[in-house]
Design an enzyme around this catalytic site. Structure first.
Site, PDB file in Angstrom:
ATOM      1  N   ASN A   7       6.666 -11.639  18.331  1.00 42.97           N
ATOM      2  CA  ASN A   7       5.699 -10.591  17.573  1.00 42.97           C
ATOM      3  C   ASN A   7       4.357 -11.411  17.430  1.00 42.97           C
ATOM      4  O   ASN A   7       4.283 -12.478  16.923  1.00 42.97           O
ATOM      5  CB  ASN A   7       6.372 -10.418  16.325  1.00 42.97           C
ATOM      6  CG  ASN A   7       5.453  -9.529  15.734  1.00 42.97           C
ATOM      7  OD1 ASN A   7       4.383  -9.080  15.922  1.00 42.97           O
ATOM      8  ND2 ASN A   7       6.036  -9.316  14.308  1.00 42.97           N
ATOM      9  N   ARG A  91       6.962  -7.108  20.522  1.00 45.19           N
ATOM     10  CA  ARG A  91       6.740  -6.089  19.594  1.00 45.19           C
ATOM     11  C   ARG A  91       5.355  -5.566  19.979  1.00 45.19           C
ATOM     12  O   ARG A  91       4.549  -6.314  20.169  1.00 45.19           O
ATOM     13  CB  ARG A  91       6.922  -6.527  18.185  1.00 45.19           C
ATOM     14  CG  ARG A  91       6.243  -5.624  17.266  1.00 45.19           C
ATOM     15  CD  ARG A  91       6.247  -5.981  15.713  1.00 45.19           C
ATOM     16  NE  ARG A  91       5.877  -4.861  14.986  1.00 45.19           N
ATOM     17  CZ  ARG A  91       6.021  -5.227  13.629  1.00 45.19           C
ATOM     18  NH1 ARG A  91       6.261  -6.329  13.149  1.00 45.19           N
ATOM     19  NH2 ARG A  91       5.844  -4.073  12.875  1.00 45.19           N
ATOM     20  N   HIS A 180       4.999   0.746  11.733  1.00 45.20           N
ATOM     21  CA  HIS A 180       6.258   0.160  11.190  1.00 45.20           C
ATOM     22  C   HIS A 180       7.464   0.640  11.521  1.00 45.20           C
ATOM     23  O   HIS A 180       8.645   0.815  10.937  1.00 45.20           O
ATOM     24  CB  HIS A 180       6.154   0.218   9.609  1.00 45.20           C
ATOM     25  CG  HIS A 180       5.224  -0.796   8.963  1.00 45.20           C
ATOM     26  ND1 HIS A 180       4.492  -0.376   7.790  1.00 45.20           N
ATOM     27  CD2 HIS A 180       4.925  -2.199   9.118  1.00 45.20           C
ATOM     28  CE1 HIS A 180       3.565  -1.262   7.585  1.00 45.20           C
ATOM     29  NE2 HIS A 180       3.955  -2.394   8.403  1.00 45.20           N
ATOM     30  N   HIS A 208       7.718   0.660   3.240  1.00 45.46           N
ATOM     31  CA  HIS A 208       7.764  -0.722   3.868  1.00 45.46           C
ATOM     32  C   HIS A 208       6.659  -1.373   3.272  1.00 45.46           C
ATOM     33  O   HIS A 208       5.243  -1.062   3.741  1.00 45.46           O
ATOM     34  CB  HIS A 208       7.546  -0.536   5.357  1.00 45.46           C
ATOM     35  CG  HIS A 208       7.337  -2.083   6.198  1.00 45.46           C
ATOM     36  ND1 HIS A 208       8.292  -2.787   6.642  1.00 45.46           N
ATOM     37  CD2 HIS A 208       6.227  -2.805   6.044  1.00 45.46           C
ATOM     38  CE1 HIS A 208       7.900  -3.807   7.201  1.00 45.46           C
ATOM     39  NE2 HIS A 208       6.813  -4.090   6.794  1.00 45.46           N
ATOM     40  N   GLY A 212       0.838  -5.219   5.511  1.00 45.02           N
ATOM     41  CA  GLY A 212       0.561  -3.973   5.880  1.00 45.02           C
ATOM     42  C   GLY A 212       1.494  -3.062   5.267  1.00 45.02           C
ATOM     43  O   GLY A 212       2.785  -3.860   5.108  1.00 45.02           O
ATOM     44  N   ARG A 241      -6.191  -4.071   3.873  1.00 45.93           N
ATOM     45  CA  ARG A 241      -6.642  -2.874   4.268  1.00 45.93           C
ATOM     46  C   ARG A 241      -7.071  -1.618   3.334  1.00 45.93           C
ATOM     47  O   ARG A 241      -6.194  -1.693   2.476  1.00 45.93           O
ATOM     48  CB  ARG A 241      -5.800  -2.090   5.312  1.00 45.93           C
ATOM     49  CG  ARG A 241      -5.805  -3.145   6.366  1.00 45.93           C
ATOM     50  CD  ARG A 241      -4.605  -2.629   7.511  1.00 45.93           C
ATOM     51  NE  ARG A 241      -3.876  -3.429   8.064  1.00 45.93           N
ATOM     52  CZ  ARG A 241      -2.670  -3.426   8.488  1.00 45.93           C
ATOM     53  NH1 ARG A 241      -2.066  -2.453   8.740  1.00 45.93           N
ATOM     54  NH2 ARG A 241      -2.172  -4.724   9.165  1.00 45.93           N
ATOM     55  N   ASP A 283      -2.227 -11.752  -1.510  1.00 43.11           N
ATOM     56  CA  ASP A 283      -1.125 -12.043  -1.782  1.00 43.11           C
ATOM     57  C   ASP A 283      -0.734 -11.654  -3.078  1.00 43.11           C
ATOM     58  O   ASP A 283      -1.022 -11.960  -4.332  1.00 43.11           O
ATOM     59  CB  ASP A 283      -0.669 -13.535  -1.651  1.00 43.11           C
ATOM     60  CG  ASP A 283       0.687 -13.953  -1.482  1.00 43.11           C
ATOM     61  OD1 ASP A 283       1.589 -13.382  -2.396  1.00 43.11           O
ATOM     62  OD2 ASP A 283       1.192 -14.754  -0.672  1.00 43.11           O
ATOM     63  N   ARG A 285       2.017 -12.357  -4.779  1.00 39.59           N
ATOM     64  CA  ARG A 285       2.369 -13.324  -5.704  1.00 39.59           C
ATOM     65  C   ARG A 285       1.333 -13.848  -6.694  1.00 39.59           C
ATOM     66  O   ARG A 285       1.114 -14.093  -8.084  1.00 39.59           O
ATOM     67  CB  ARG A 285       2.964 -14.552  -5.217  1.00 39.59           C
ATOM     68  CG  ARG A 285       4.459 -14.072  -4.712  1.00 39.59           C
ATOM     69  CD  ARG A 285       4.871 -14.975  -3.803  1.00 39.59           C
ATOM     70  NE  ARG A 285       4.241 -14.963  -2.233  1.00 39.59           N
ATOM     71  CZ  ARG A 285       4.595 -15.458  -1.127  1.00 39.59           C
ATOM     72  NH1 ARG A 285       5.723 -15.999  -1.121  1.00 39.59           N
ATOM     73  NH2 ARG A 285       3.984 -15.189  -0.183  1.00 39.59           N
ATOM     74  N   GLU A 334      10.719  -6.164  -0.806  1.00 45.03           N
ATOM     75  CA  GLU A 334      12.134  -7.037  -0.888  1.00 45.03           C
ATOM     76  C   GLU A 334      12.255  -8.102  -2.039  1.00 45.03           C
ATOM     77  O   GLU A 334      13.321  -8.125  -2.441  1.00 45.03           O
ATOM     78  CB  GLU A 334      12.378  -7.851   0.633  1.00 45.03           C
ATOM     79  CG  GLU A 334      12.568  -7.004   1.606  1.00 45.03           C
ATOM     80  CD  GLU A 334      12.601  -7.469   3.101  1.00 45.03           C
ATOM     81  OE1 GLU A 334      12.419  -8.727   3.198  1.00 45.03           O
ATOM     82  OE2 GLU A 334      12.182  -6.767   4.014  1.00 45.03           O
ATOM     83  N   GLU A 384      13.138  -6.125  11.980  1.00 45.14           N
ATOM     84  CA  GLU A 384      12.518  -5.678  13.190  1.00 45.14           C
ATOM     85  C   GLU A 384      13.130  -6.299  14.523  1.00 45.14           C
ATOM     86  O   GLU A 384      13.244  -5.710  15.590  1.00 45.14           O
ATOM     87  CB  GLU A 384      11.042  -5.906  13.140  1.00 45.14           C
ATOM     88  CG  GLU A 384      10.501  -4.855  12.038  1.00 45.14           C
ATOM     89  CD  GLU A 384       9.238  -5.424  11.043  1.00 45.14           C
ATOM     90  OE1 GLU A 384       9.254  -6.590  11.075  1.00 45.14           O
ATOM     91  OE2 GLU A 384       8.515  -4.590  10.926  1.00 45.14           O
TER      92      GLU A 384
HETATM   93  P1  ADP Z   1       3.704  -8.630   6.874  1.00 41.23           P
HETATM   94  O1  ADP Z   1       3.247  -7.432   7.039  1.00 41.23           O
HETATM   95  O2  ADP Z   1       2.729  -9.868   7.291  1.00 41.23           O
HETATM   96  O3  ADP Z   1       5.054  -9.021   7.815  1.00 41.23           O
HETATM   97  P2  ADP Z   1       5.401  -9.309   4.821  1.00 41.23           P
HETATM   98  O4  ADP Z   1       6.338  -8.166   4.924  1.00 41.23           O
HETATM   99  O5  ADP Z   1       6.007 -10.794   4.955  1.00 41.23           O
HETATM  100  O6  ADP Z   1       4.007  -9.132   5.398  1.00 41.23           O
HETATM  101  O7  ADP Z   1       5.193  -9.234   3.216  1.00 41.23           O
HETATM  102  C1  ADP Z   1       3.992 -10.251   2.650  1.00 41.23           C
HETATM  103  C2  ADP Z   1       3.741  -9.760   1.375  1.00 41.23           C
HETATM  104  O8  ADP Z   1       4.795  -9.769   0.470  1.00 41.23           O
HETATM  105  C3  ADP Z   1       2.758 -10.978   0.905  1.00 41.23           C
HETATM  106  O9  ADP Z   1       1.509  -9.840   0.134  1.00 41.23           O
HETATM  107  C4  ADP Z   1       3.224 -11.386  -0.413  1.00 41.23           C
HETATM  108  O10 ADP Z   1       2.850 -11.652  -1.541  1.00 41.23           O
HETATM  109  C5  ADP Z   1       4.423 -10.506  -0.859  1.00 41.23           C
HETATM  110  N1  ADP Z   1       5.735 -11.124  -1.388  1.00 41.23           N
HETATM  111  C6  ADP Z   1       6.393 -12.017  -0.849  1.00 41.23           C
HETATM  112  N2  ADP Z   1       7.305 -12.678  -1.787  1.00 41.23           N
HETATM  113  C7  ADP Z   1       6.942 -11.912  -2.933  1.00 41.23           C
HETATM  114  C8  ADP Z   1       7.262 -12.201  -4.239  1.00 41.23           C
HETATM  115  N3  ADP Z   1       8.444 -12.981  -4.482  1.00 41.23           N
HETATM  116  N4  ADP Z   1       6.768 -11.581  -5.329  1.00 41.23           N
HETATM  117  C9  ADP Z   1       5.695 -10.800  -5.036  1.00 41.23           C
HETATM  118  N5  ADP Z   1       5.137 -10.317  -3.659  1.00 41.23           N
HETATM  119  C10 ADP Z   1       5.949 -11.072  -2.627  1.00 41.23           C
END
Ligand code: ADP
Length: 397
Positions: A7, A91, A180, A208, A212, A241, A283, A285, A334, A384
């Site tokens: 990917n 991908r 997605h 999802h 993104g 975005r 992010d 978090r 998740e 994926e």
């Molecule tokens: P991508 O679209 O790059 O594949 P991911 O599906 O890995 O992204 O998701 C990344 C996002 O998930 C980030 O914004 C990150 O902050 C969020 N994330 C990961 N763990 C947690 C958590 N424990 N609490 C809140 N958000 C989280």
């Protein structure tokens, strides 16, 4: 049979080697910050060995060589030679109008991929670079390309067509494609397995939520609607975005700020969303932490995100005339107890109820609605790579 799944992003390559006998992950990792002064490389194998280090990786071709070296490492590698890899799956975000299924890469397919790059200039070109790199370092190996748009090919025309001059559809293929798809393909099938029911009998809303983010309404095995559109910029407010906006804002700001097309595209794709609003981070978090310490703009960004997800869950409930399952996936879906709780709050009249105790966890597959609730609310870590590897196996067999 071992399948390598790649990917490739603009400055990263995520990789996973899968054994198709048991569909297990043999090794996986990431080469990140490609083209920077220092790149980050990570690797994890099924024996539990983990490694992270930095090195100079100047382009995608060098990145692929690094990945193959790691996989063939004498001590902690998982294969003896590249001949152990039966095929490589790639991908690709946008299949445009050319691709309705995953496909073996040929010269003709490559020509079409180049054309599809025109309408997805941010997403497809790095993924195409991954294909070219594999052709160089692993000549003769079958490459299969899998598209995120494929899952949504059934969206009816009255939903996929924009209210724009019809010639743009005919001349430029301007319509909703949706993205997605590989993630939606996995979670919708998986939910059928979880409840031991044919997934094609279900009415599903899947969220999802990652960097993104999108929502999809899936009825009897077909996407009816999804929030992303011609590109992955439409729909939810995302990490960086903007999602849905009044399109008139674009020419207005271009005039006021003197932006050209690339500059405005850069702002809408990379400097907007929750990052643009909070001014702190993309992010979740960081945003949850900042909001809990009283940062107003982080609170605002999170509330905007939650509202937009709720808005589409409501809309798709109407479109599907009620649902059987609501799925959360992606990094936020998740892992964020707080976001799931906030999104599901006050949706009881739609039958969407979660059990707060069951919801208090992260990163696992779990039903979070109360036992016997009509609408099942489920968290499913997406996969994926497995969807890609299965298609590779199907196509090369
Ligand atoms: P991508 O679209 O790059 O594949 P991911 O599906 O890995 O992204 O998701 C990344 C996002 O998930 C980030 O914004 C990150 O902050 C969020 N994330 C990961 N763990 C947690 C958590 N424990 N609490 C809140 N958000 C989280």
């Amino acid at each position: 049979m071992k399948v390598l799944v790649l990917n490739s992003g603009s400055s990263s390559i995520k990789y996973q080697l899968l054994g198709m006998e048991n569909e297990n992950c043999i090794a996986k990792g990431l080469v990140d910050k490609i083209g920077f002064d220092e790149s980050n490389i990570s690797y994890k194998n099924q024996a539990g060995y983990k490694n992270k280090y930095t090195a100079v990786v100047k382009d995608h071709l060098s990145g692929i060589k690094v990945i193959l070296d790691i996989l063939m490492d004498k001590e902690n590698g998982v294969i003896n030679s590249i001949e152990d890899i039966a095929a490589v799956g790639h991908r690709m975000a946008h299949g445009a109008r050319y691709f309705k299924d995953s496909v073996l890469v040929t010269e003709d397919v490559k020509e079409k991929i180049v054309k599809a790059c025109e309408i997805a200039p941010l997403h497809n070109p790095p993924q195409y670079k991954g294909i070219l790199a594999i052709e160089k370092v692993m000549p003769g190996i079958p490459n299969v390309v899998c598209f995120d748009t494929e899952f949504h090919k059934g969206i009816p025309d009255y939903i996929s067509t924009y209210g724009l001059p019809y010639e743009w559809l005919e001349k430029y293929d301007i319509r909703k494609y949706g993205f997605h798809g590989l993630s939606y393909k996995y979670v919708t099938r998986r939910v059928g397995e979880m409840f031991n029911i044919d997934w094609k009998k279900l009415k599903i809303i899947a969220c999802h939520l990652g960097n993104g983010a999108s929502v999809a309404a899936v009825k009897h095995g077909e996407t009816v609607d999804t929030t992303m559109g011609f590109t992955p910029l439409q729909g939810l407010i995302m990490g960086t975005r903007c999602g849905d906006i009044d399109p008139a804002i674009v020419p207005y700001i271009m005039k006021r700020e003197g932006y050209d097309v690339d500059e405005i595209s850069d702002v809408l794709n990379k400097k907007s969303g929750v990052l643009g609003v909070s001014g702190i981070s993309s992010d979740f978090r960081d945003l949850e932490e900042a909001a809990s310490k009283g940062d107003e703009r982080s609170r605002l960004a999170l509330e905007m995100f939650i509202y937009r997800v709720k808005f589409y869950i409501g809309a798709y409930n109407a479109v599907l005339n009620g649902i059987d399952v609501l799925i959360f996936t992606g990094g936020i879906g998740e892992n964020s107890t707080r976001m799931r709780q906030a999104i599901c709050q006050n949706l009881g009249d739609l039958g969407i109820i979660i059990d707060l105790e069951k919801n208090d966890f992260k990163g696992k597959e779990r039903v979070i609605s109360p036992l016997n609730n009509k609408v099942k609310v489920v968290v499913i870590p997406t996969n994926e790579e497995l969807m890609i590897a299965r298609d590779v196996k199907r196509i090369i067999s």
